[in-house]
Design an enzyme around this catalytic site. Structure first.
Site, PDB file in Angstrom:
ATOM      1  N   CYS A 225      46.049  33.162  37.704  1.00 48.38           N
ATOM      2  CA  CYS A 225      46.067  34.566  38.112  1.00 48.38           C
ATOM      3  C   CYS A 225      44.710  35.166  37.749  1.00 48.38           C
ATOM      4  CB  CYS A 225      47.176  35.276  37.342  1.00 48.38           C
ATOM      5  SG  CYS A 225      47.226  37.050  37.600  1.00 48.38           S
TER       6      CYS A 225
ATOM      7  N   CYS B 278      42.388  36.695  44.420  1.00 48.49           N
ATOM      8  CA  CYS B 278      43.734  36.825  43.856  1.00 48.49           C
ATOM      9  C   CYS B 278      44.523  35.633  44.369  1.00 48.49           C
ATOM     10  CB  CYS B 278      44.370  38.134  44.338  1.00 48.49           C
ATOM     11  SG  CYS B 278      46.151  38.246  44.045  1.00 48.49           S
TER      12      CYS B 278
END
Ligand code: DGL
Length: 247
Positions: free
Chosen positions: A69, A179
């Site tokens: 992440c 992302c």
């Protein structure tokens, strides 16, 4: 076992590459669905989640943790490395390859608000992007769409058009997916951006790096098939659905 986590299902785009690189390893994937999205959250909250998740991974026998992440990497990786002895692999915003290969000198970056505010992003920008123009865009609403399993509805398409078109109009020839949820939208992004634009997903490079780091501990299992566990702090319907396409 290798622990892999994300605020949600996005990290599966990284796990997919880890499975290509080291299929024989045992993986324990954790989606922090109850706390998703991380993007708008204060860094301190993301650090607390990172500690809780790490300690559970350690209890379960993790030898290495992949923070799959960008937002959690930006907020928590230095704290994790300082606090625990096992190796942590984080996400790097792939500005460097994009800037290196850009012919137009314009690069688009799509990421969460948290990632853009992190020191890691600002440092990467200063080190590798001084010769290019970088167009930053927060992908508001995209993480939520992927968490619903929505990759190409008219609503998602409209959001992507709003985010991608200004990059294309400014002459960007590379778009960095900052992302880990966004690779699930890659097809739609490609459709909107058009043929001449390279979409940069850092996950394959991160997986290669993970293999390199693991090999400093022991030989990585690059053959066979290890075990895979998928857990979530929230609803796991989409996680199970997407996971079944990986394993
Ligand atoms: N996959 C996370 C990332 O790479 C999404 C963050 C979020 O939950 O907003 O940044």
């Amino acid at each position: 076992m290798i622990g892999v986590y994300d605020s949600g299902v996005g990290g599966l785009s990284v796990l997919r590459e880890l499975l290509r690189e080291m299929p024989g390893e045992d993986y324990d994937y954790f989606s922090d669905g109850a706390y998703c999205p991380y993007g708008p959250k204060p860094p301190q909250e993301i650090v607390l989640r990172a500690r809780t998740i790490t300690e559970e991974f350690i209890r379960r026998g993790a030898e290495m943790i992949v923070v799959a992440c960008n937002t959690a990497t930006a907020a928590a990786i230095s704290e994790l490395r300082a606090r625990y002895i096992l190796p942590f692999i984080g996400m790097e915003p792939a500005i460097k390859p994009a800037a290196l290969h850009s012919a137009s000198g314009v690069v688009g970056v799509l990421a969460t608000a948290g990632t853009f505010k992190g020191r890691l992003y600002l440092d990467t920008l200063a080190r590798f992007a001084s010769d290019v123009k970088v167009i930053e865009q927060v992908g508001t609403g995209l993480v939520e769409a992927v968490e619903r399993g929505d990759f190409d509805s008219p609503q998602v398409e409209a959001l992507l058009r709003r985010y991608i078109t200004p990059m294309v109009e400014a002459g960007a020839d590379h778009i960095v997916l900052g992302c880990t949820h966004y690779p699930f939208l890659e097809e739609a992004i490609r459709r909107i951006a058009g043929k001449g634009i390279t979409i940069v997903n850092p996950a394959p490079a991160v997986a290669r790096h993970a293999r390199k780091i693991l090999s400093t501990l022991r030989p990585p299992r690059t053959e066979g098939t290890g075990s895979r566990i998928f857990r979530s702090s929230g609803d796991d319907t989409i996680l199970k659905q997407l996971a079944s396409t990986l394993v």
